[in-house]
Write a protein that holds these residues in place. Sequence first.
Motif, mmCIF file in Angstrom:
data_model
loop_
_atom_site.group_PDB
_atom_site.id
_atom_site.type_symbol
_atom_site.label_atom_id
_atom_site.label_comp_id
_atom_site.label_asym_id
_atom_site.label_seq_id
_atom_site.Cartn_x
_atom_site.Cartn_y
_atom_site.Cartn_z
ATOM 1 N N ALA A 128 5.015 -0.463 -1.900
ATOM 2 C CA ALA A 128 5.541 0.499 -2.867
ATOM 3 C C ALA A 128 4.692 0.561 -4.129
ATOM 4 O O ALA A 128 4.581 1.614 -4.767
ATOM 5 N N ALA A 129 4.077 -0.570 -4.485
ATOM 6 C CA ALA A 129 3.276 -0.614 -5.706
ATOM 7 C C ALA A 129 1.931 0.088 -5.559
ATOM 8 O O ALA A 129 1.303 0.447 -6.555
ATOM 9 N N ALA A 130 1.487 0.286 -4.314
ATOM 10 C CA ALA A 130 0.174 0.913 -4.081
ATOM 11 C C ALA A 130 0.332 2.430 -4.007
ATOM 12 O O ALA A 130 0.040 3.061 -2.988
ATOM 13 N N ARG A 131 0.730 3.026 -5.093
ATOM 14 C CA ARG A 131 1.020 4.456 -5.112
ATOM 15 C C ARG A 131 -0.245 5.313 -5.061
ATOM 16 O O ARG A 131 -0.188 6.505 -4.764
ATOM 17 N N LEU A 132 -1.385 4.721 -5.358
ATOM 18 C CA LEU A 132 -2.647 5.457 -5.299
ATOM 19 C C LEU A 132 -3.213 5.527 -3.886
ATOM 20 O O LEU A 132 -4.196 6.224 -3.647
ATOM 21 N N GLY A 133 -2.607 4.779 -2.972
ATOM 22 C CA GLY A 133 -3.049 4.804 -1.585
ATOM 23 C C GLY A 133 -3.886 3.597 -1.213
ATOM 24 O O GLY A 133 -4.624 3.053 -2.038
ATOM 25 N N LEU A 134 -3.776 3.165 0.040
ATOM 26 C CA LEU A 134 -4.501 1.984 0.493
ATOM 27 C C LEU A 134 -6.014 2.186 0.412
ATOM 28 O O LEU A 134 -6.735 1.316 -0.064
ATOM 29 N N ALA A 135 -6.501 3.311 0.895
ATOM 30 C CA ALA A 135 -7.947 3.536 0.912
ATOM 31 C C ALA A 135 -8.526 3.508 -0.501
ATOM 32 O O ALA A 135 -9.602 2.956 -0.730
#
Length: 222
Positions: free
Chosen positions: A187-194
């Motif tokens: 949920a904290a990675a709102r900028l996306g995994l890549a």
Amino acid sequence: MSRKRHRLVPEAFGQKRRREGGDVEADPLRGESGSARAAVAELVQLFPRVLFEDALPPIALRSQVYSLVPDRTVADRQLVLKACDGRPYAGAVQKFLASVLPASSDLSFQQDQMTQTFGFRDPEITQLVNAGVLTVRDAGSWWLAVPGAGRFIKCFVKGRQAVLGMVRKAKYRELLLSELLGRRAPAAARLGLAYHVHDLIGAQLVDCVSTTSGTLLRLPET
């Protein structure tokens, strides 16, 4: 001790590169290890503008460019050429994005912090003010002036730690790149995994190891 970093396999991010053939005019932004221009163009496509309601332009960090152009000397030279193209303050802005943004979530900065911690000279600080990145708070201190930048910094810092935690929690503290990108983003990675993986590799927070199964991300030995 220097760490070896392998170039990311583009297909792992769902993107394939085409090799251009024939004689073409020399491009000052194209190096033997890859083009910083192409890297930036690729990275800004990962930036979720809708998350910030289009209040921010797409942001690509220098550390992310390093993940696509492993030769840092080539990358830095290309980025400087691009940044200095008609913009006298662009070099200071690039330096701010590269050194301050990933390291600090502050919304205001003091004179000693800018000069001693981040290595800015007084003329560079003036250029940041002229560029609209900083506004004067009072004598010797400045506010971060980029609209919405505070939200981005918070998302970036939290997301970086969350994705790094995914590798840290894996067995032997290593994880295949394809497996990581195939997982559901925290949920904290709102900028996306890549977006975050490019940063982790370029910032050397993880090592890339080539294996028969693909690129393996591994936490560096401490």
